[in-house]
Write a protein that holds these residues in place. Sequence first.
Motif, PDB file in Angstrom:
ATOM      1  N   ARG A 106       0.624  -1.311  -0.132  1.00 56.08           N
ATOM      2  CA  ARG A 106      -0.413  -0.170  -0.122  1.00 56.08           C
ATOM      3  C   ARG A 106       1.082   1.197  -0.172  1.00 56.08           C
ATOM      4  O   ARG A 106       1.381   1.827   1.021  1.00 56.08           O
ATOM      5  CB  ARG A 106      -1.140   0.374   1.058  1.00 56.08           C
ATOM      6  N   ARG A 115      -3.882   2.925  -5.055  1.00 54.76           N
ATOM      7  CA  ARG A 115      -3.054   3.242  -4.122  1.00 54.76           C
ATOM      8  C   ARG A 115      -1.969   0.957  -3.922  1.00 54.76           C
ATOM      9  O   ARG A 115      -1.281   1.315  -2.429  1.00 54.76           O
ATOM     10  CB  ARG A 115      -3.067   3.103  -2.475  1.00 54.76           C
ATOM     11  N   ASP A 116      -3.161   0.519  -3.593  1.00 54.11           N
ATOM     12  CA  ASP A 116      -3.053  -0.995  -3.369  1.00 54.11           C
ATOM     13  C   ASP A 116      -2.117  -1.693  -4.542  1.00 54.11           C
ATOM     14  O   ASP A 116      -2.989  -1.192  -5.653  1.00 54.11           O
ATOM     15  CB  ASP A 116      -4.162  -1.641  -2.757  1.00 54.11           C
TER      16      ASP A 116
END
Length: 158
Positions: A106, A115-116
């Motif tokens: 992340r 973001r992941d």
Amino acid sequence: MAKGGNTVAAVRKIVEPIAEQLGLEIWDIRFLKEGTTWYLRIFIDKDGGVSIDDCVEMTRAINKPLDEADPIEQAYCLEVSSPGIERELTRDEHFLKCIGQKIMVRTIRPIDGKRDFKGVLESYDNGTIGFRADDGSGLAFTKKEVSFVKLDDFPDEF
């Protein structure tokens, strides 16, 4: 007492040799405050996994040396446990040990709106994480760019 020094480093110096004598590895040590209570969390590991008996044995073995060395000024709760599944990779040796394994990353800031990320840890060099995402793209992150990196023990989630 660890005056002006690093509490975690002082604790590590005390407990690491004890862990080695017990056939254990110190995975991580965290000293943090939750509400009004301070916690000293020591995460242990070993090949084949950690049992509750390992945690009890480690706790008993380190209680007296920690009390005698007194590296922590304030009162705290001691917790000894396994790093568990989806363990967080924080130290250089964690990354080096886990090359080739599936991980979840992340990032602090979005990259192309994401973001992941999930994929395989391909390399680690001087704080740079080389990563092959599940979509086949090669990415690199610095440790400063990520909120966390964890082992991906449940590849269909996240």
